[in-house]
Design an enzyme around this catalytic site. Structure first.
Site, PDB file in Angstrom:
ATOM      1  CE1 TYR A 161      -3.433   2.709   0.366  1.00 12.17           C
ATOM      2  CE2 TYR A 161      -2.244   3.369   2.205  1.00 12.17           C
ATOM      3  CZ  TYR A 161      -3.144   3.728   1.225  1.00 12.17           C
ATOM      4  OH  TYR A 161      -3.933   4.725   1.182  1.00 12.17           O
ATOM      5  N   PRO A 175      -3.466  12.581   3.266  1.00 13.04           N
ATOM      6  CG  PRO A 175      -5.455  12.249   2.714  1.00 13.04           C
ATOM      7  CD  PRO A 175      -4.499  12.028   2.315  1.00 13.04           C
TER       8      PRO A 175
HETATM    9  P1  NDP Z   1     -13.345   4.603   1.027  1.00 15.49           P
HETATM   10  O1  NDP Z   1     -13.017   3.312   1.086  1.00 15.49           O
HETATM   11  O2  NDP Z   1     -14.306   5.142   1.660  1.00 15.49           O
HETATM   12  O3  NDP Z   1     -13.645   5.198  -0.582  1.00 15.49           O
HETATM   13  C1  NDP Z   1     -12.777   4.523  -1.771  1.00 15.49           C
HETATM   14  C2  NDP Z   1     -13.549   5.133  -3.179  1.00 15.49           C
HETATM   15  O4  NDP Z   1     -12.759   4.776  -4.092  1.00 15.49           O
HETATM   16  C3  NDP Z   1     -14.829   4.389  -3.164  1.00 15.49           C
HETATM   17  O5  NDP Z   1     -15.683   5.509  -3.751  1.00 15.49           O
HETATM   18  C4  NDP Z   1     -14.564   3.442  -4.257  1.00 15.49           C
HETATM   19  O6  NDP Z   1     -15.921   3.151  -4.833  1.00 15.49           O
HETATM   20  C5  NDP Z   1     -13.501   3.724  -5.064  1.00 15.49           C
HETATM   21  N1  NDP Z   1     -12.815   2.630  -5.359  1.00 15.49           N
HETATM   22  C6  NDP Z   1     -12.235   1.655  -4.925  1.00 15.49           C
HETATM   23  N2  NDP Z   1     -11.661   0.724  -6.115  1.00 15.49           N
HETATM   24  C7  NDP Z   1     -12.263   0.969  -6.944  1.00 15.49           C
HETATM   25  C8  NDP Z   1     -12.099   0.572  -8.293  1.00 15.49           C
HETATM   26  N3  NDP Z   1     -11.470  -0.543  -8.565  1.00 15.49           N
HETATM   27  N4  NDP Z   1     -12.574   1.319  -9.493  1.00 15.49           N
HETATM   28  C9  NDP Z   1     -13.287   2.471  -9.186  1.00 15.49           C
HETATM   29  N5  NDP Z   1     -13.540   2.906  -7.810  1.00 15.49           N
HETATM   30  C10 NDP Z   1     -13.029   2.331  -6.830  1.00 15.49           C
HETATM   31  O7  NDP Z   1     -11.842   5.419   1.361  1.00 15.49           O
HETATM   32  P2  NDP Z   1     -11.338   6.791   1.469  1.00 15.49           P
HETATM   33  O8  NDP Z   1     -12.467   7.831   1.051  1.00 15.49           O
HETATM   34  O9  NDP Z   1     -10.884   6.943   2.671  1.00 15.49           O
HETATM   35  O10 NDP Z   1     -10.420   6.766   0.192  1.00 15.49           O
HETATM   36  C11 NDP Z   1     -10.245   7.689  -0.917  1.00 15.49           C
HETATM   37  C12 NDP Z   1      -8.686   7.906  -1.133  1.00 15.49           C
HETATM   38  O11 NDP Z   1      -8.056   8.669  -0.030  1.00 15.49           O
HETATM   39  C13 NDP Z   1      -8.003   6.726  -1.571  1.00 15.49           C
HETATM   40  O12 NDP Z   1      -7.070   6.790  -2.534  1.00 15.49           O
HETATM   41  C14 NDP Z   1      -7.347   6.283  -0.255  1.00 15.49           C
HETATM   42  O13 NDP Z   1      -5.854   5.568  -0.699  1.00 15.49           O
HETATM   43  C15 NDP Z   1      -6.752   7.702   0.277  1.00 15.49           C
HETATM   44  N6  NDP Z   1      -6.382   7.986   1.599  1.00 15.49           N
HETATM   45  C16 NDP Z   1      -7.404   7.631   2.628  1.00 15.49           C
HETATM   46  C17 NDP Z   1      -6.960   7.615   3.886  1.00 15.49           C
HETATM   47  C18 NDP Z   1      -7.712   7.194   4.995  1.00 15.49           C
HETATM   48  O14 NDP Z   1      -7.372   6.914   6.233  1.00 15.49           O
HETATM   49  N7  NDP Z   1      -8.956   6.907   4.808  1.00 15.49           N
HETATM   50  C19 NDP Z   1      -5.503   8.575   4.217  1.00 15.49           C
HETATM   51  C20 NDP Z   1      -4.723   8.789   3.143  1.00 15.49           C
HETATM   52  C21 NDP Z   1      -5.201   8.626   1.766  1.00 15.49           C
HETATM   53  P3  NDP Z   1     -16.615   1.983  -5.512  1.00 15.49           P
HETATM   54  O15 NDP Z   1     -16.525   0.778  -4.184  1.00 15.49           O
HETATM   55  O16 NDP Z   1     -17.993   2.243  -5.622  1.00 15.49           O
HETATM   56  O17 NDP Z   1     -15.976   1.555  -6.680  1.00 15.49           O
HETATM   57  C1  8X3 Z   2      -4.116   5.694   4.674  1.00 11.99           C
HETATM   58  C2  8X3 Z   2      -3.650   5.908   5.840  1.00 11.99           C
HETATM   59  O1  8X3 Z   2      -1.958   5.245   7.547  1.00 11.99           O
HETATM   60  O2  8X3 Z   2      -3.613   3.881   7.002  1.00 11.99           O
HETATM   61  O3  8X3 Z   2      -3.299   5.894   3.474  1.00 11.99           O
HETATM   62  O4  8X3 Z   2      -1.928   4.306   5.651  1.00 11.99           O
HETATM   63  S1  8X3 Z   2      -2.832   4.672   6.504  1.00 11.99           S
END
Ligand code: NDP
Ligand code: 8X3
Length: 252
Positions: free
Chosen positions: A153, A183
């Site tokens: 990841y 984030p």
């Molecule tokens: P969520 O799991 O709440 O949202 C993830 C989103 O990505 C969903 O809308 C999902 O939609 C979409 N998604 C996942 N796989 C696919 C795919 N194969 N094709 C199309 N869409 C896809 O997570 P977050 O909102 O937290 O994450 C959003 C971004 O932020 C990510 O890139 C994550 O790595 C990043 N991030 C998150 C952090 C956290 O702590 N939450 C911290 C740092 C970064 P659907 O399932 O409908 O396809």
């Molecule tokens: C998501 C935050 O710390 O779980 O990117 O990797 S962490």
């Protein structure tokens, strides 16, 4: 009256993408919402249509063919995309390198890295021809610091970080803004997906601290989109107060 900017958001069905869609809808953006869950796309479209114009595209960013087909199906009046928010992505599993699941690795590399590239490759030529646009890529604190059991990841997000830097260089002659948002812990469906639906384990990630909310990140994204034309927020790390690094977290 000034024309709304058009923003395309991947991963708009949950978490950060969904919160960003809601906020942009209230701030003069027309929206192209993308994700795999058609029902969630439709209910969000239904909700936000009261505020702005919305269309949806249902596809998996892993499929080169679907990405191309869906993005090419956008009708003329929606084709001038001003803002691309490459947000779709997740962690799959939390396991040591010597025993992790290979399908989890494929998912993270295919979605977080290759999916972001496929979508960007379709959208960028139009931005380049009109010499205008803004790309926002969702990285992570994991892009900056690897942590135990998260190597792939972290590597996928380090790749996003590097791609973002490269994009900024390649797009520099065309006046296209490129922003990385990194984030720390944000409470969304992220941990539920990482732990394959194990809610207790997912909830334990945020126990004893106040994590960031998806709205906190949406606020930051909107800020980057509303900077004056000559200002680019290039690279931002956003942490909850309780988090000092990828691994140092103060819990009560
Ligand atoms: P969520 O799991 O709440 O949202 C993830 C989103 O990505 C969903 O809308 C999902 O939609 C979409 N998604 C996942 N796989 C696919 C795919 N194969 N094709 C199309 N869409 C896809 O997570 P977050 O909102 O937290 O994450 C959003 C971004 O932020 C990510 O890139 C994550 O790595 C990043 N991030 C998150 C952090 C956290 O702590 N939450 C911290 C740092 C970064 P659907 O399932 O409908 O396809
Ligand atoms: C998501 C935050 O710390 O779980 O990117 O990797 S962490």
């Amino acid at each position: 009256m000034t024309k709304n900017r058009i923003a395309l958001i991947t991963g708009a069905t949950s978490g950060i993408g969904e919160a960003t869609a809601r906020l942009l809808a209230k701030n003069n953006f027309s929206l192209i919402l993308c994700g795999r869950r058609e029902d969630k796309l439709q209910s969000l479209k239904h909700e936000l249509t009261a505020l702005t114009s919305v269309i949806t595209l249902c596809f998996d960013v892993r499929s080169k063919e679907d990405v191309k087909k869906q993005l090419n199906s956008i009708i003329e009046e929606w084709r001038e995309i001003d803002v691309l928010i490459n947000n779709a992505g997740n962690a799959h599993g939390l396991d040591p390198i010597q025993s992790a699941n290979l399908d989890d690795w494929d998912a993270m590399i295919d979605i977080n890295v290759k999916g972001l590239l496929y979508v960007s490759r379709e959208i960028l030529p139009a931005m380049v021809s009109k010499k205008k646009g803004h790309i926002v890529n969702l990285g992570s604190i994991a892009a900056k610091q690897a942590y135990a059991n998260g190597s792939v990841y972290c590597a996928s997000k380090a790749a996003v970080d590097s791609i973002t830097e490269g994009m900024r260089i390649d797009l520099n002659p065309y006046g296209i803004k490129v922003t990385s948002i990194h984030p720390g812990m944000v409470e969304t469906e992220f941990s539920l997906v990482r732990f394959k639906g194990d809610k207790e384990r997912a909830d334990s990630v945020y126990k004893g601290l106040t994590p960031l909310s998806a709205n906190d990140i949406a606020d930051v994204i909107l800020y980057t989109l509303n900077c004056p034309p000559h200002v680019v927020i290039a690279d931002l790390v956003i942490l909850p107060l309780a988090q000092a690094s990828a691994t140092v977290v103060k819990r009560s």
